[in-house]
Design a protein around this motif. Structure first.
Motif, mmCIF file in Angstrom:
data_model
loop_
_atom_site.group_PDB
_atom_site.id
_atom_site.type_symbol
_atom_site.label_atom_id
_atom_site.label_comp_id
_atom_site.label_asym_id
_atom_site.label_seq_id
_atom_site.Cartn_x
_atom_site.Cartn_y
_atom_site.Cartn_z
ATOM 1 N N LYS A 93 0.798 -1.234 -0.056
ATOM 2 C CA LYS A 93 -0.124 -0.044 -0.027
ATOM 3 C C LYS A 93 0.943 1.381 0.027
ATOM 4 O O LYS A 93 0.444 2.397 -0.400
ATOM 5 C CB LYS A 93 -0.858 -0.154 1.260
ATOM 6 N N ALA A 94 2.117 1.027 0.435
ATOM 7 C CA ALA A 94 3.096 2.271 0.306
ATOM 8 C C ALA A 94 3.414 2.707 -0.897
ATOM 9 O O ALA A 94 3.975 3.864 -1.128
ATOM 10 C CB ALA A 94 4.400 2.101 1.174
ATOM 11 N N LEU A 95 2.932 2.000 -2.036
ATOM 12 C CA LEU A 95 3.278 2.315 -3.325
ATOM 13 C C LEU A 95 2.172 3.151 -4.194
ATOM 14 O O LEU A 95 2.344 3.648 -4.976
ATOM 15 C CB LEU A 95 3.795 1.318 -4.010
ATOM 16 N N ASP A 96 0.902 2.914 -3.196
ATOM 17 C CA ASP A 96 -0.006 3.570 -3.911
ATOM 18 C C ASP A 96 -0.062 5.129 -3.745
ATOM 19 O O ASP A 96 0.550 5.662 -3.040
ATOM 20 C CB ASP A 96 -1.412 3.171 -3.150
ATOM 21 N N GLY A 97 -0.534 5.695 -4.933
ATOM 22 C CA GLY A 97 -0.712 7.096 -4.966
ATOM 23 C C GLY A 97 0.355 7.940 -5.554
ATOM 24 O O GLY A 97 0.692 8.953 -5.381
ATOM 25 N N GLN A 98 1.508 7.140 -5.895
ATOM 26 C CA GLN A 98 2.555 7.938 -6.318
ATOM 27 C C GLN A 98 3.374 7.055 -7.478
ATOM 28 O O GLN A 98 2.987 5.801 -7.733
ATOM 29 C CB GLN A 98 3.583 7.859 -5.022
ATOM 30 N N TRP A 99 4.132 7.514 -8.143
ATOM 31 C CA TRP A 99 5.049 6.973 -9.187
ATOM 32 C C TRP A 99 6.389 6.504 -8.394
ATOM 33 O O TRP A 99 6.853 7.339 -7.687
ATOM 34 C CB TRP A 99 5.446 7.723 -10.358
ATOM 35 N N THR A 100 6.744 5.292 -8.541
ATOM 36 C CA THR A 100 7.972 4.837 -7.814
ATOM 37 C C THR A 100 8.903 4.324 -8.773
ATOM 38 O O THR A 100 8.432 3.205 -9.575
ATOM 39 C CB THR A 100 7.436 3.995 -6.724
ATOM 40 N N LEU A 101 10.166 4.420 -8.763
ATOM 41 C CA LEU A 101 11.515 4.062 -9.181
ATOM 42 C C LEU A 101 12.069 3.094 -8.459
ATOM 43 O O LEU A 101 12.576 3.669 -7.363
ATOM 44 C CB LEU A 101 11.979 4.937 -9.979
#
Length: 206
Positions: free
Chosen positions: A58-66
């Motif tokens: 869930k920490a990846l939700d709502g953002q673009w992550t590389l």
């Protein structure tokens, strides 16, 4: 039919023909490997410098992550990749409505404490996050991303960790969208082409 009407009709036909040509023109495609449809990540729990304790997908939700693998004792690939990502981050953010974050996944849990990771990634800015776990949790997480790393022999203290140099892009739905592979040139460290990453991100985030 007078000449004025012929000119008007001719202009309309030319406009329609031009629109059809534009519609049928091949669209620019990313050079990265794009997952269609985007792939959900397997459940995981991992420590993060951006949180107290463990986090999950869930920490990846709502953002673009590389995401990329690395470690604080890495002599070349990791500091080069982080520096390059820091330099292009404003460009990436200009193409995205959601925040753009960078996760460095430590593949050296023996030496990379959360505090050490926090100090290391903090040098590059607030959008850089270090994550870690012990090998039993770390290995499945890294493998699910399509990346790899080596584990040192038991008892080793001074060692290098072989690891992937590719960068994974996760979309704001928390799904793996693309992988940017590193180029391997003789005599040079493997690195991702950051200019191409920017171009591809603009297409993917647009």
């Amino acid at each position: 039919m007078n000449s004025r009407w012929l000119i008007v009709i001719g202009g309309l036909l030319a406009a329609v023909a031009g629109a059809l040509v534009f519609i049928n023109m091949p669209k620019e495609q990313p050079e990265a490997l794009v997952y269609q449809p985007p792939r959900a990540l397997a459940p995981f729990e991992i420590e993060s410098t951006a949180a107290e304790g463990t986090i999950d997908s869930k920490a990846l939700d709502g953002q673009w992550t590389l995401l990329f693998t690395g470690y604080t004792y890495c002599p070349d690939i990791c500091p080069t990749t982080l520096s390059s990502l820091k330099s292009i981050l404003p460009q990436l953010q200009s193409y995205a409505d959601a925040p753009v974050k960078v996760w460095m996944i430590s593949v050296d849990p023996q030496r990379d404490s959360l505090e050490r990771l926090r100090e290391y990634t903090g040098y590059f800015g607030d959008n850089f996050v270090g994550v870690r776990a012990e090998h039993p949790q770390l290995f499945p997480f890294v493998r699910d991303l399509g990346l790899m790393y080596s584990v040192p022999e038991e008892g080793e203290e001074n060692y290098l960790v072989n690891h992937s140099a590719a960068i994974i892009l996760v979309n704001p739905d928390g799904k793996r969208l693309a992988i940017f592979n590193a180029t391997h040139e003789p005599g040079a460290i493997p690195t991702v082409d950051m200019e191409q990453l920017v171009r591809d991100f603009a297409l993917l985030a647009g």
